[in-house]
Design a protein around this motif. Structure first.
Motif, PDB file in Angstrom:
ATOM      1  N   PHE A   1       0.839  -1.200   0.000  1.00 19.32           N
ATOM      2  CA  PHE A   1       0.000   0.000   0.000  1.00 19.32           C
ATOM      3  C   PHE A   1       0.876   1.253   0.000  1.00 19.32           C
ATOM      4  O   PHE A   1       0.692   2.168  -0.806  1.00 19.32           O
ATOM      5  CB  PHE A   1      -0.918   0.001   1.223  1.00 19.32           C
ATOM      6  CG  PHE A   1      -1.625   1.318   1.420  1.00 19.32           C
ATOM      7  CD1 PHE A   1      -2.696   1.673   0.620  1.00 19.32           C
ATOM      8  CD2 PHE A   1      -1.193   2.215   2.401  1.00 19.32           C
ATOM      9  CE1 PHE A   1      -3.338   2.895   0.792  1.00 19.32           C
ATOM     10  CE2 PHE A   1      -1.834   3.435   2.575  1.00 19.32           C
ATOM     11  CZ  PHE A   1      -2.909   3.780   1.770  1.00 19.32           C
ATOM     12  N   LEU A   2       1.844   1.272   0.905  1.00 21.09           N
ATOM     13  CA  LEU A   2       2.687   2.471   1.032  1.00 21.09           C
ATOM     14  C   LEU A   2       3.445   2.745  -0.266  1.00 21.09           C
ATOM     15  O   LEU A   2       3.542   3.890  -0.712  1.00 21.09           O
ATOM     16  CB  LEU A   2       3.681   2.289   2.177  1.00 21.09           C
ATOM     17  CG  LEU A   2       3.074   2.340   3.578  1.00 21.09           C
ATOM     18  CD1 LEU A   2       4.060   1.834   4.607  1.00 21.09           C
ATOM     19  CD2 LEU A   2       2.647   3.771   3.918  1.00 21.09           C
ATOM     20  N   LEU A   3       3.979   1.673  -0.854  1.00 21.58           N
ATOM     21  CA  LEU A   3       4.787   1.877  -2.052  1.00 21.58           C
ATOM     22  C   LEU A   3       3.949   2.323  -3.241  1.00 21.58           C
ATOM     23  O   LEU A   3       4.439   2.995  -4.143  1.00 21.58           O
ATOM     24  CB  LEU A   3       5.566   0.600  -2.382  1.00 21.58           C
ATOM     25  CG  LEU A   3       6.718   0.343  -1.400  1.00 21.58           C
ATOM     26  CD1 LEU A   3       7.250  -1.074  -1.512  1.00 21.58           C
ATOM     27  CD2 LEU A   3       7.846   1.355  -1.633  1.00 21.58           C
ATOM     28  N   LYS A   4       2.673   1.948  -3.210  1.00 19.17           N
ATOM     29  CA  LYS A   4       1.818   2.365  -4.330  1.00 19.17           C
ATOM     30  C   LYS A   4       1.125   3.691  -4.068  1.00 19.17           C
ATOM     31  O   LYS A   4       0.918   4.469  -4.982  1.00 19.17           O
ATOM     32  CB  LYS A   4       0.748   1.297  -4.586  1.00 19.17           C
ATOM     33  CG  LYS A   4       1.314   0.073  -5.279  1.00 19.17           C
ATOM     34  CD  LYS A   4       0.169  -0.872  -5.583  1.00 19.17           C
ATOM     35  CE  LYS A   4       0.700  -2.217  -6.028  1.00 19.17           C
ATOM     36  NZ  LYS A   4      -0.336  -3.250  -5.951  1.00 19.17           N
ATOM     37  N   ALA A   5       0.719   3.920  -2.830  1.00 21.83           N
ATOM     38  CA  ALA A   5      -0.173   5.053  -2.575  1.00 21.83           C
ATOM     39  C   ALA A   5       0.509   6.293  -2.015  1.00 21.83           C
ATOM     40  O   ALA A   5      -0.060   7.374  -2.057  1.00 21.83           O
ATOM     41  CB  ALA A   5      -1.306   4.630  -1.646  1.00 21.83           C
ATOM     42  N   ILE A   6       1.696   6.140  -1.480  1.00 22.12           N
ATOM     43  CA  ILE A   6       2.343   7.323  -0.907  1.00 22.12           C
ATOM     44  C   ILE A   6       3.504   7.740  -1.804  1.00 22.12           C
ATOM     45  O   ILE A   6       4.423   6.966  -2.044  1.00 22.12           O
ATOM     46  CB  ILE A   6       2.899   7.046   0.506  1.00 22.12           C
ATOM     47  CG1 ILE A   6       1.843   6.384   1.379  1.00 22.12           C
ATOM     48  CG2 ILE A   6       3.433   8.325   1.142  1.00 22.12           C
ATOM     49  CD1 ILE A   6       0.707   7.274   1.780  1.00 22.12           C
ATOM     50  N   ARG A   7       3.412   8.956  -2.247  1.00 22.20           N
ATOM     51  CA  ARG A   7       4.468   9.462  -3.118  1.00 22.20           C
ATOM     52  C   ARG A   7       5.777   9.549  -2.343  1.00 22.20           C
ATOM     53  O   ARG A   7       5.790  10.012  -1.211  1.00 22.20           O
ATOM     54  CB  ARG A   7       4.066  10.849  -3.630  1.00 22.20           C
ATOM     55  CG  ARG A   7       4.737  11.238  -4.891  1.00 22.20           C
ATOM     56  CD  ARG A   7       4.107  12.497  -5.450  1.00 22.20           C
ATOM     57  NE  ARG A   7       2.907  12.200  -6.226  1.00 22.20           N
ATOM     58  CZ  ARG A   7       1.754  12.837  -6.072  1.00 22.20           C
ATOM     59  NH1 ARG A   7       1.624  13.765  -5.189  1.00 22.20           N
ATOM     60  NH2 ARG A   7       0.716  12.513  -6.823  1.00 22.20           N
TER      61      ARG A   7
ATOM     62  N   ASP B   1       8.003   2.950  -9.760  1.00 24.38           N
ATOM     63  CA  ASP B   1       6.964   2.772 -10.768  1.00 24.38           C
ATOM     64  C   ASP B   1       6.049   1.623 -10.319  1.00 24.38           C
ATOM     65  O   ASP B   1       6.519   0.514 -10.073  1.00 24.38           O
ATOM     66  CB  ASP B   1       7.637   2.431 -12.104  1.00 24.38           C
ATOM     67  CG  ASP B   1       6.629   2.294 -13.225  1.00 24.38           C
ATOM     68  OD1 ASP B   1       5.418   2.218 -12.926  1.00 24.38           O
ATOM     69  OD2 ASP B   1       7.062   2.255 -14.395  1.00 24.38           O
ATOM     70  N   HIS B   2       4.759   1.908 -10.237  1.00 20.72           N
ATOM     71  CA  HIS B   2       3.819   0.889  -9.739  1.00 20.72           C
ATOM     72  C   HIS B   2       3.862  -0.384 -10.556  1.00 20.72           C
ATOM     73  O   HIS B   2       3.610  -1.473 -10.068  1.00 20.72           O
ATOM     74  CB  HIS B   2       2.385   1.428  -9.759  1.00 20.72           C
ATOM     75  CG  HIS B   2       2.219   2.596  -8.837  1.00 20.72           C
ATOM     76  ND1 HIS B   2       1.051   3.261  -8.664  1.00 20.72           N
ATOM     77  CD2 HIS B   2       3.116   3.213  -8.035  1.00 20.72           C
ATOM     78  CE1 HIS B   2       1.218   4.241  -7.805  1.00 20.72           C
ATOM     79  NE2 HIS B   2       2.467   4.232  -7.414  1.00 20.72           N
ATOM     80  N   ASN B   3       4.152  -0.208 -11.837  1.00 17.88           N
ATOM     81  CA  ASN B   3       4.155  -1.398 -12.697  1.00 17.88           C
ATOM     82  C   ASN B   3       5.467  -2.147 -12.615  1.00 17.88           C
ATOM     83  O   ASN B   3       5.641  -3.176 -13.247  1.00 17.88           O
ATOM     84  CB  ASN B   3       3.899  -0.988 -14.159  1.00 17.88           C
ATOM     85  CG  ASN B   3       2.569  -0.278 -14.273  1.00 17.88           C
ATOM     86  OD1 ASN B   3       1.587  -0.701 -13.664  1.00 17.88           O
ATOM     87  ND2 ASN B   3       2.549   0.829 -15.014  1.00 17.88           N
ATOM     88  N   ASP B   4       6.384  -1.601 -11.881  1.00 12.44           N
ATOM     89  CA  ASP B   4       7.694  -2.245 -11.786  1.00 12.44           C
ATOM     90  C   ASP B   4       8.081  -2.384 -10.311  1.00 12.44           C
ATOM     91  O   ASP B   4       9.227  -2.146  -9.933  1.00 12.44           O
ATOM     92  CB  ASP B   4       8.714  -1.371 -12.549  1.00 12.44           C
ATOM     93  CG  ASP B   4      10.077  -2.016 -12.594  1.00 12.44           C
ATOM     94  OD1 ASP B   4      10.139  -3.264 -12.543  1.00 12.44           O
ATOM     95  OD2 ASP B   4      11.083  -1.274 -12.628  1.00 12.44           O
ATOM     96  N   LEU B   5       7.118  -2.764  -9.506  1.00 15.93           N
ATOM     97  CA  LEU B   5       7.393  -2.863  -8.069  1.00 15.93           C
ATOM     98  C   LEU B   5       7.860  -4.261  -7.689  1.00 15.93           C
ATOM     99  O   LEU B   5       8.794  -4.423  -6.886  1.00 15.93           O
ATOM    100  CB  LEU B   5       6.117  -2.492  -7.294  1.00 15.93           C
ATOM    101  CG  LEU B   5       6.096  -2.703  -5.786  1.00 15.93           C
ATOM    102  CD1 LEU B   5       7.194  -1.895  -5.113  1.00 15.93           C
ATOM    103  CD2 LEU B   5       4.742  -2.297  -5.215  1.00 15.93           C
ATOM    104  N   PHE B   6       7.250  -5.271  -8.276  1.00 18.97           N
ATOM    105  CA  PHE B   6       7.550  -6.649  -7.868  1.00 18.97           C
ATOM    106  C   PHE B   6       8.580  -7.281  -8.795  1.00 18.97           C
ATOM    107  O   PHE B   6       8.665  -6.885  -9.943  1.00 18.97           O
ATOM    108  CB  PHE B   6       6.258  -7.479  -7.887  1.00 18.97           C
ATOM    109  CG  PHE B   6       5.164  -6.844  -7.072  1.00 18.97           C
ATOM    110  CD1 PHE B   6       5.283  -6.753  -5.699  1.00 18.97           C
ATOM    111  CD2 PHE B   6       4.032  -6.333  -7.690  1.00 18.97           C
ATOM    112  CE1 PHE B   6       4.273  -6.162  -4.944  1.00 18.97           C
ATOM    113  CE2 PHE B   6       3.019  -5.745  -6.940  1.00 18.97           C
ATOM    114  CZ  PHE B   6       3.135  -5.655  -5.571  1.00 18.97           C
ATOM    115  N   PRO B   7       9.325  -8.267  -8.366  1.00 17.53           N
ATOM    116  CA  PRO B   7       9.413  -8.757  -6.993  1.00 17.53           C
ATOM    117  C   PRO B   7      10.384  -7.913  -6.171  1.00 17.53           C
ATOM    118  O   PRO B   7      11.239  -7.239  -6.752  1.00 17.53           O
ATOM    119  CB  PRO B   7       9.984 -10.165  -7.183  1.00 17.53           C
ATOM    120  CG  PRO B   7      10.839 -10.050  -8.412  1.00 17.53           C
ATOM    121  CD  PRO B   7      10.223  -9.002  -9.272  1.00 17.53           C
TER     122      PRO B   7
END
Ligand SMILES: Nc1ncnc2c1ncn2[C@@H]1O[C@H](COP(=O)(O)OP(=O)(O)O)[C@@H](O)[C@H]1O
Ligand SMILES: CC(C)(COP(=O)(O)O)[C@@H](O)C(=O)NCCC(=O)O
Ligand SMILES: [Mn+2]
Length: 910
Positions: free
Chosen positions: A221-227, A244-250
């Motif tokens: 959540f934090l990595l996606k929602a908090i700038r 980048d949300h599309n490049d978060l995992f793994p």
């Protein structure tokens, strides 16, 4: 009793939630939560006709039975009372760890009043009433982050009880006893260990959530929602990064709490705990306490700041007679054996300095964790490692050591990153497991982090009892007078020290005995959830958009702007106190405000990244928020009124003058007029000095007379060509222009309104975009309709357009003219969603976003909106940026010019 207190606070308009004294992240709430009304903002939901509400399942469900409408019959978007709204919308979650209890709790704030006429007519015009505008009546609110020591669990229980956090949102305000079956989501071992205690003390059950699940949910959540939640920390330097949300995992999540968990995260809910170590935060704190006799973790950490580990650790050089072991790449300063020197038979514990012991221990544990983390990253080919948990504590040395270990062992292949909400991952995850909150659907633009008044003093400290009301807050600030002088004095920023090569940090980077032990620790603010905010749809590329022009990561810039804000404070306090009648109460609030804001400034001087990645826009907004915190609603109210009146008095003459001109001269005069009138800026030191030298009108005339082209940035000719065409060829007028207006008085009345009138005359619809809340002397969306109405008395174009735009609903205008409405394009007013002199276009009101859909021209006016922010912003449509630069340094830096130079920057859509 509680109800009585609440009732009293309601009358006084006092913050019901109060302030949590000494909590790093506790918030002020001017939201009168003690009111049960829930707002369904004009979305034309079927419930009004008695049919069921339709919502997506992830959204809060409302019980609308026995709903009562709380306003006039003719009111189209009334407030609705929901007496049967379910009580069990819990709003507290816990993570009870071996060392610390972490709390995340939610406080709801009321939707803004919807009964203002401007909004109603606008909604019809922009089609907002047809479900265009989403409404999340429950979700809008604030998330607070608080922590306690587990061994002092009673403090935590008292805190929950005093804030009634264990009761449902609605039941808090009713007389009903706490729900027998109430549950609180909880994770961490203590959720099992303390079940009975919670039942006994608070009458609530703990609903256990899996710890790993929560850690991962919280981190995702934090990595996606908090700038800029994540940052790197190398050699004393923090750098915030946007993943980048599309490049978060793994990624590898390493949670360093009492013990350490290492989790490979592949997606939402997709993870595996791949490793861990028993040598963690508890080891440092426990062994450290035994060896140094420290009374608190902070004390132990503080000791490490002054330590020298060479007296404890055996270094390569100790073994190799001062030489490097270069064949295998080990420098003499590399630690060969942590605590290796303490084998000496000649020394006992008391012969070692506690400072040195603490540092050696910190290094030993951090390196060890860093190394195991690296090995696991290698094992699963993971490039990113995020470190969380409260062992980190935003401590520079800990983070440097972990980063160094990861970089060293991976040869730079893997990267260590840290999280601003480091220790709150689990608690946040537990909070998110209340599905009805729908928190995981929130997006980055719907969250605003704010730092309440206590933040600079409390840093990462464990909190004390909560503060009840404004009065207590003020007393609290007064108590800090002593401490305040210490913290208010600007402290030089920590110089960046280098390392000595392989593993050889000579001394800790963050020093300073006068400061708090956790001076380098980061503050976690209160997260305001504002579901109605949207990304401005006309940004060319929201991903590339950066609102701030000046980079405050540059220490000299930061120091300059902090000083400017600090110097401006006495004048601002005067105005604020005067705006509240100059009473003793106002003076007391004014003092407290000055103290609170100075403390923020000093905190930032001490630790520039304390509040995350801040731009000048955030600083200017923080000042306004701080004023609001001390209930200064509109510090420049009377100044704005006076200047509006003076300007409106000369407006008819200006219209006559303009109407005598040919089209080309008029357009130039209008742009000159906007630039000249932008001189009325009560936020600029230089301008405020100038106002002593003449009346508003004299200064306006002087400013206009001084307009000499070419301006420092002068794209007028290109703009003119787009507007008037060239070589006898006319161009189609713009369909709709959004005018982001700035200051009250001459700026709006003699500058922007005449320009709006010209656009209307040419058949372009005009939307005046103004602040939702006051900031300096900026005109607000609430104030504009009256100003337009006054101006319209002298001008048919404005009158017809304002009528067509629904601005003159009940103004003085005769009703016969309504037939003419169809012949005019409308003039409208929308609020921008913010209360700051600058604007971040990633977070604007939904009405502005809706108005933008048909716009093909944007005009940004003023220094705050077109210089400090958005100077480099690119749009999908034509954009004109107009400002007078009222600061010498900025003029030099941005346009190689001088104070009072002007900018007319035109960017046609590409
Ligand atoms: N004020 C504090 N009191 C105790 N420990 C602290 C404090 N601040 C940071 N710590 C460190 O944080 C660790 C606990 O981290 P946390 O993430 O809360 O884990 P847990 O859930 O195991 O309690 C402690 O072992 C200690 O190293
Ligand atoms: C706060 C402001 C951006 C407002 O300017 P505006 O947008 O009204 O043109 C400006 O006054 C400012 O940058 N003031 C601080 C600089 C100074 O006092 O010189
Ligand atoms: Mn302004």
């Amino acid at each position: 009793m509680a109800d009585l207190v609440q009732e009293e606070q309601k009358v006084l308009g006092i913050d019901e939630e109060g302030q949590n004294k000494g909590t790093e992240s506790e918030g002020n709430n001017n939201n009168n939560n003690n009111n049960k009304r829930t707002h369904l903002e004009g979305q034309g939901e079927k419930d009004m006709q008695g049919n069921p509400i339709h919502r997506s399942s992830s959204r809060p469900q409302l019980d609308v039975s026995k709903a009562e409408i709380q306003s006039n019959v003719e009111d189209k978007y009334p407030t609705i009372l929901l007496p049967n709204q379910s009580d069990d919308l819990s709003h507290l979650a816990l993570d009870i760890g071996g060392s610390l209890i972490k709390l995340v709790y939610f406080s709801r704030h009321e939707g803004q009043s919807d009964d203002d006429k401007r909004k109603k007519s606008l909604k019809e015009r922009l089609g907002l009433s047809n479900g265009n505008r989403r409404s999340f009546p429950i979700l809008g609110g604030r998330l607070h982050f608080v922590k306690f020591e587990t061994r002092k669990i009673n403090e935590c229980l008292d805190f929950i009880h005093s804030k009634q956090l264990h009761r449902g949102l609605e039941s808090r305000y009713s007389d009903a006893a706490a729900n027998e079956n109430a549950i609180i989501k909880a994770t961490g071992g203590g959720a099992y260990k303390y079940t009975d205690l919670f039942k006994e003390r608070l009458g609530v059950g703990l609903d256990k959530e899996d710890e790993m699940n929560c850690l991962v949910a919280g981190a995702n959540f934090l990595l996606k929602a908090i700038r800029h939640e994540a940052f790197t920390h190398m050699e004393g330097k923090k750098e915030f990064v946007q993943i980048d949300h599309n490049d978060l995992f793994p990624y590898l999540l390493v949670n360093v709490g009492s013990g350490v968990s290492m989790i490979k995260v592949d997606g939402d809910g997709k993870f595996e705990r791949v490793s861990g170590t028993n040598v963690g935060g508890g080891t440092y704190w426990g062994l450290g306490r035994l060896l140094t006799k420290c009374k608190s973790f902070d004390e132990l950490l503080e000791l490490s700041q002054k330590g020298d580990n060479r007296t404890i650790d055996m270094l390569v050089g100790d073994i190799y007679g001062g030489l490097d072991y270069s064949k295998i790449g080990l420098s003499a300063s590399t630690i060969a054996s942590s605590f290796g020197k303490t084998i000496s038979e000649k020394k006992e514990l008391e012969n070692y300095r506690p400072e040195d012991i603490s540092l050696s221990l910190l290094r030993m544990i951090s390196y060890n964790i860093g190394q195991i983390a690296y090995l696991n990253a290698l094992r699963f080919r993971l490039k990113r490692i995020f470190f969380g948990g409260f062992f980190i504590r935003g401590h520079a040395y800990t983070m440097d050591t972990l980063s160094f270990a990861v970089q060293y062992w991976s040869n730079g292949e893997a990267q260590a990153m840290f999280l601003r909400h480091e220790g709150f991952l689990g608690a946040l995850g537990a909070f998110m497991s209340y599905e009805e909150h729908g928190l995981d659907d929130l997006m980055v633009h719907q969250l605003v982090e704010r730092f309440p008044m206590g933040a600079p003093y409390t840093g990462g400290k464990i909190h004390g009892p909560p503060l009840g009301d404004l009065n207590e807050k003020i007393s609290w600030m007064e108590k800090f007078l002593q401490k305040g002088t210490e913290i208010t004095a600007p402290v030089p920023t920590t110089p960046v020290a280098g390392t000595t090569g392989l593993g050889g940090f000579e001394v800790p980077l963050s020093k300073g005995s006068a400061l708090r032990s956790d001076a380098s620790a980061l503050n976690v603010g209160v997260l305001h959830l504002v579901p109605t905010l949207e990304v401005f749809p006309l940004l060319a590329d929201p991903k590339l958009y950066e609102p701030n022009t000046i980079d405050l990561a540059d220490p000299s810039e930061l120091e300059y702007w902090l000083t400017i804000l600090s110097e401006h404070l006495p004048d601002l306090v005067d105005k604020a106190v005067a705006s509240e009648g100059g009473t003793d109460d106002a003076k007391r609030r004014g003092d407290a405000f000055a103290r609170a804001f100075s403390a923020h400034l000093a905190r930032l001087m001490e630790e520039p990244s304390a509040y995350g990645k801040l731009g000048l826009a955030n600083l200017l907004e923080m000042r306004e928020e701080c004023l609001r915190e001390f209930q200064f609603v509109d510090a420049y109210r009377s100044i704005k009124q006076r200047e509006n009146e003076a300007s409106l008095a000369v407006l008819p003459d200006l219209f006559v003058e303009l109407d005598s001109m040919d089209e080309e001269t008029r357009l130039l005069t209008l742009i000159e007029g906007v630039l000249a009138a932008n001189i009325f800026d009560w936020g600029s030191r230089a301008c405020v000095d100038l106002y002593h030298k003449g009346t508003i009108i004299e200064i306006y005339r002087m400013s206009r007379n001084k307009m000499r082209r070419p301006w420092r940035v002068d794209d007028f000719d290109v703009f003119k060509e787009r507007m008037l065409g060239s070589g006898g060829k006319k161009k189609a007028p713009h369909r709709r222009a959004l005018l982001f207006v700035d200051n009250s008085g001459a700026d709006i009345v003699l500058g922007m309104l005449p320009l709006a009138r010209e656009l209307l005359r040419r058949g372009t619809e005009v939307v005046l975009v103004a602040n939702s809340l006051p900031a300096l002397n900026d005109v607000t969306a609430m104030e504009l309709p009256d100003i337009v109405a006054e101006a319209a008395k002298h001008c048919d174009i404005l009158r017809r357009a304002a009528e067509a735009g629904g601005l003159l609903v009940d103004a003085m205008i005769n009703t016969d003219s309504s037939k003419e409405n169809s012949s005019s394009v409308p003039l409208m007013v929308v609020e921008n969603g913010c209360g700051s002199p600058c604007i971040d276009l990633r977070q604007v009101s939904s009405e502005l976003a809706a108005a933008a859909k048909d716009a093909d021209l944007i005009i940004l006016e003023g220094m705050g909106r077109s210089l400090h922010t958005n100077l480099y912003a690119e749009f999908k449509c034509d954009a004109l940026k107009l400002a007078m630069v009222k600061n010498q340094r900025l003029a030099e830096k941005l346009i190689q010019g001088n104070i009072y130079d002007c900018i007319c920057k035109y960017q046609p859509s590409s």
